[in-house]
Design an enzyme around this catalytic site. Sequence first.
Site, PDB file in Angstrom:
ATOM      1  N   ARG A 181     -10.195   0.606   8.297  1.00 63.32           N
ATOM      2  CA  ARG A 181      -9.744  -0.746   8.602  1.00 63.32           C
ATOM      3  C   ARG A 181     -10.802  -1.541   9.351  1.00 63.32           C
ATOM      4  NH1 ARG A 181      -3.835   0.413   8.569  1.00 63.32           N
ATOM      5  NH2 ARG A 181      -2.777  -1.552   8.910  1.00 63.32           N
ATOM      6  N   ARG A 222      -0.891  -9.192  13.040  1.00 61.50           N
ATOM      7  CA  ARG A 222      -1.486  -8.158  12.172  1.00 61.50           C
ATOM      8  C   ARG A 222      -2.325  -8.794  11.070  1.00 61.50           C
ATOM      9  NH1 ARG A 222       3.953  -5.366  10.705  1.00 61.50           N
ATOM     10  NH2 ARG A 222       2.793  -4.110   9.222  1.00 61.50           N
ATOM     11  N   ARG A 229      10.973  -1.638  11.631  1.00 55.57           N
ATOM     12  CA  ARG A 229       9.804  -1.240  12.425  1.00 55.57           C
ATOM     13  C   ARG A 229       9.575  -2.230  13.553  1.00 55.57           C
ATOM     14  NH1 ARG A 229       4.865   0.357   8.420  1.00 55.57           N
ATOM     15  NH2 ARG A 229       3.724  -0.966   9.865  1.00 55.57           N
ATOM     16  N   LYS A 275       0.843  -1.214   0.000  1.00 58.69           N
ATOM     17  CA  LYS A 275       0.000   0.000   0.000  1.00 58.69           C
ATOM     18  C   LYS A 275       0.876   1.262   0.000  1.00 58.69           C
ATOM     19  CE  LYS A 275      -2.180  -1.107   3.836  1.00 58.69           C
ATOM     20  NZ  LYS A 275      -1.466  -2.363   4.152  1.00 58.69           N
ATOM     21  N   ARG A 294      11.835  -5.894   5.536  1.00 57.48           N
ATOM     22  CA  ARG A 294      11.667  -4.455   5.264  1.00 57.48           C
ATOM     23  C   ARG A 294      12.477  -3.611   6.247  1.00 57.48           C
ATOM     24  NH1 ARG A 294       5.831  -1.642   5.441  1.00 57.48           N
ATOM     25  NH2 ARG A 294       5.835  -2.557   7.513  1.00 57.48           N
TER      26      ARG A 294
HETATM   27  P1  AP5 Z   1       4.836  -1.572   1.851  1.00 57.60           P
HETATM   28  O1  AP5 Z   1       4.518  -0.762   0.639  1.00 57.60           O
HETATM   29  O2  AP5 Z   1       5.598  -0.925   2.936  1.00 57.60           O
HETATM   30  O3  AP5 Z   1       3.505  -2.305   2.363  1.00 57.60           O
HETATM   31  P2  AP5 Z   1       2.262  -1.752   3.183  1.00 57.60           P
HETATM   32  O4  AP5 Z   1       1.053  -2.432   2.636  1.00 57.60           O
HETATM   33  O5  AP5 Z   1       2.260  -0.252   3.201  1.00 57.60           O
HETATM   34  O6  AP5 Z   1       2.636  -2.367   4.592  1.00 57.60           O
HETATM   35  P3  AP5 Z   1       2.492  -1.783   6.066  1.00 57.60           P
HETATM   36  O7  AP5 Z   1       3.184  -2.774   6.951  1.00 57.60           O
HETATM   37  O8  AP5 Z   1       2.955  -0.376   6.151  1.00 57.60           O
HETATM   38  O9  AP5 Z   1       0.960  -1.876   6.241  1.00 57.60           O
HETATM   39  P4  AP5 Z   1       0.170  -1.965   7.543  1.00 57.60           P
HETATM   40  O10 AP5 Z   1      -1.209  -1.804   7.013  1.00 57.60           O
HETATM   41  O11 AP5 Z   1       0.420  -3.154   8.385  1.00 57.60           O
HETATM   42  O12 AP5 Z   1       0.797  -0.788   8.411  1.00 57.60           O
HETATM   43  P5  AP5 Z   1       0.334   0.702   8.720  1.00 57.60           P
HETATM   44  O13 AP5 Z   1       1.537   1.525   8.746  1.00 57.60           O
HETATM   45  O14 AP5 Z   1      -0.815   1.125   7.861  1.00 57.60           O
HETATM   46  O15 AP5 Z   1       5.641  -2.878   1.341  1.00 57.60           O
HETATM   47  C1  AP5 Z   1       6.105  -3.828   2.263  1.00 57.60           C
HETATM   48  C2  AP5 Z   1       7.476  -4.373   1.781  1.00 57.60           C
HETATM   49  O16 AP5 Z   1       7.276  -5.084   0.564  1.00 57.60           O
HETATM   50  C3  AP5 Z   1       8.507  -3.286   1.482  1.00 57.60           C
HETATM   51  O17 AP5 Z   1       9.779  -3.726   1.858  1.00 57.60           O
HETATM   52  C4  AP5 Z   1       8.421  -3.102  -0.034  1.00 57.60           C
HETATM   53  O18 AP5 Z   1       9.658  -2.696  -0.587  1.00 57.60           O
HETATM   54  C5  AP5 Z   1       8.049  -4.505  -0.488  1.00 57.60           C
HETATM   55  N1  AP5 Z   1       7.183  -4.515  -1.675  1.00 57.60           N
HETATM   56  C6  AP5 Z   1       6.142  -3.678  -1.946  1.00 57.60           C
HETATM   57  N2  AP5 Z   1       5.558  -4.003  -3.107  1.00 57.60           N
HETATM   58  C7  AP5 Z   1       6.236  -5.099  -3.571  1.00 57.60           C
HETATM   59  C8  AP5 Z   1       6.089  -5.910  -4.740  1.00 57.60           C
HETATM   60  N3  AP5 Z   1       5.131  -5.658  -5.659  1.00 57.60           N
HETATM   61  N4  AP5 Z   1       6.934  -6.956  -4.875  1.00 57.60           N
HETATM   62  C9  AP5 Z   1       7.901  -7.216  -3.955  1.00 57.60           C
HETATM   63  N5  AP5 Z   1       8.104  -6.468  -2.842  1.00 57.60           N
HETATM   64  C10 AP5 Z   1       7.271  -5.420  -2.656  1.00 57.60           C
HETATM   65  O19 AP5 Z   1      -0.276   0.524  10.208  1.00 57.60           O
HETATM   66  C11 AP5 Z   1       0.560   0.213  11.291  1.00 57.60           C
HETATM   67  C12 AP5 Z   1      -0.275   0.130  12.558  1.00 57.60           C
HETATM   68  O20 AP5 Z   1      -0.906   1.405  12.814  1.00 57.60           O
HETATM   69  C13 AP5 Z   1      -1.422  -0.878  12.547  1.00 57.60           C
HETATM   70  O21 AP5 Z   1      -0.994  -2.200  12.858  1.00 57.60           O
HETATM   71  C14 AP5 Z   1      -2.334  -0.284  13.629  1.00 57.60           C
HETATM   72  O22 AP5 Z   1      -1.831  -0.543  14.912  1.00 57.60           O
HETATM   73  C15 AP5 Z   1      -2.205   1.216  13.375  1.00 57.60           C
HETATM   74  N6  AP5 Z   1      -3.213   1.704  12.416  1.00 57.60           N
HETATM   75  C16 AP5 Z   1      -2.977   2.275  11.215  1.00 57.60           C
HETATM   76  N7  AP5 Z   1      -4.121   2.596  10.604  1.00 57.60           N
HETATM   77  C17 AP5 Z   1      -5.123   2.218  11.444  1.00 57.60           C
HETATM   78  C18 AP5 Z   1      -6.545   2.261  11.361  1.00 57.60           C
HETATM   79  N8  AP5 Z   1      -7.195   2.774  10.282  1.00 57.60           N
HETATM   80  N9  AP5 Z   1      -7.268   1.779  12.408  1.00 57.60           N
HETATM   81  C19 AP5 Z   1      -6.654   1.276  13.499  1.00 57.60           C
HETATM   82  N10 AP5 Z   1      -5.315   1.187  13.633  1.00 57.60           N
HETATM   83  C20 AP5 Z   1      -4.554   1.652  12.609  1.00 57.60           C
END
Ligand code: AP5
Length: 214
Positions: free
Chosen positions: A88, A171, A160, A13, A127
């Site tokens: 979410r 997660r 992270r 994402k 990552r």
């Molecule tokens: P990356 O692009 O970083 O993936 P991502 O989907 O953004 O992963 P996140 O871990 O950031 O998502 P998340 O939803 O768990 O975390 P968030 O920060 O939103 O890619 C991942 C890796 O893969 C990278 O190394 C990249 O290089 C590689 N990659 C990407 N595309 C690729 C491809 N096509 N092929 C190969 N490799 C690839 O949330 C964190 C925390 O915040 C949550 O757990 C929760 O506690 C809280 N939170 C956030 N939003 C909310 C909400 N709305 N409600 C409640 N709690 C929330």
Amino acid sequence: MNIILLGPPGAGKGTQAKKIAAKYSLPHISTGDMFRETAASGSELGKQLQSYMSAGKLVPDELVIAAVKERLLKKDCAAGFLLDGFPRTLPQAAALDKALAEAGKKIEKVISLTVDEEEIVKRLSSRRVCLSCGATYNLAGQMPAKEGVCDTCSGKVIQRADDNENTIRKRMSVYREQTSPLIKYYTDNRVLREVNGMLSVEEVFKKICEAIQG
Ligand code: AP5
């Protein structure tokens, strides 16, 4: 254009959001980034947010909804926005629809990225991210030229706290239970487009652009 990027942790994402935001000139709103920023401030709220994130749990709906509503009121969202990691839960989706309807707006597209669980564990365990600018690196080949130092801004590159296997699996289970019902919600609303997130970054981006324009 009001767009949501939906998908399990590690689906890509954040990677795709940066590219979409640049191509379509949209503000990229990542609730994860917003919460990590507040957590880094060390405030009481920041400590609370960090405890949810480190445990792989969701931050409570009331806090998330209030933060996003405030962000969407900013001027840069007037002509559209890209939400990454929000909503979410079903209550978050309902609150978003209500707030947008009150402003005469709606969600036009929800892009749902699909990726296998084992690929997610592999991606997230390897990552690394820059603490200052958020640039993403990967032990699988895309590392900064100087170990621990961001190529873009010279910031510190770290793992992270929630990117260890136990927390990644937690997660994923939270995603299955609380977030995946949104797929039906947005399918029923006729705005969902599914994209295979297992393809290369460029191929995924091409398919997302087709879905946005289609
Ligand atoms: P990356 O692009 O970083 O993936 P991502 O989907 O953004 O992963 P996140 O871990 O950031 O998502 P998340 O939803 O768990 O975390 P968030 O920060 O939103 O890619 C991942 C890796 O893969 C990278 O190394 C990249 O290089 C590689 N990659 C990407 N595309 C690729 C491809 N096509 N092929 C190969 N490799 C690839 O949330 C964190 C925390 O915040 C949550 O757990 C929760 O506690 C809280 N939170 C956030 N939003 C909310 C909400 N709305 N409600 C409640 N709690 C929330």
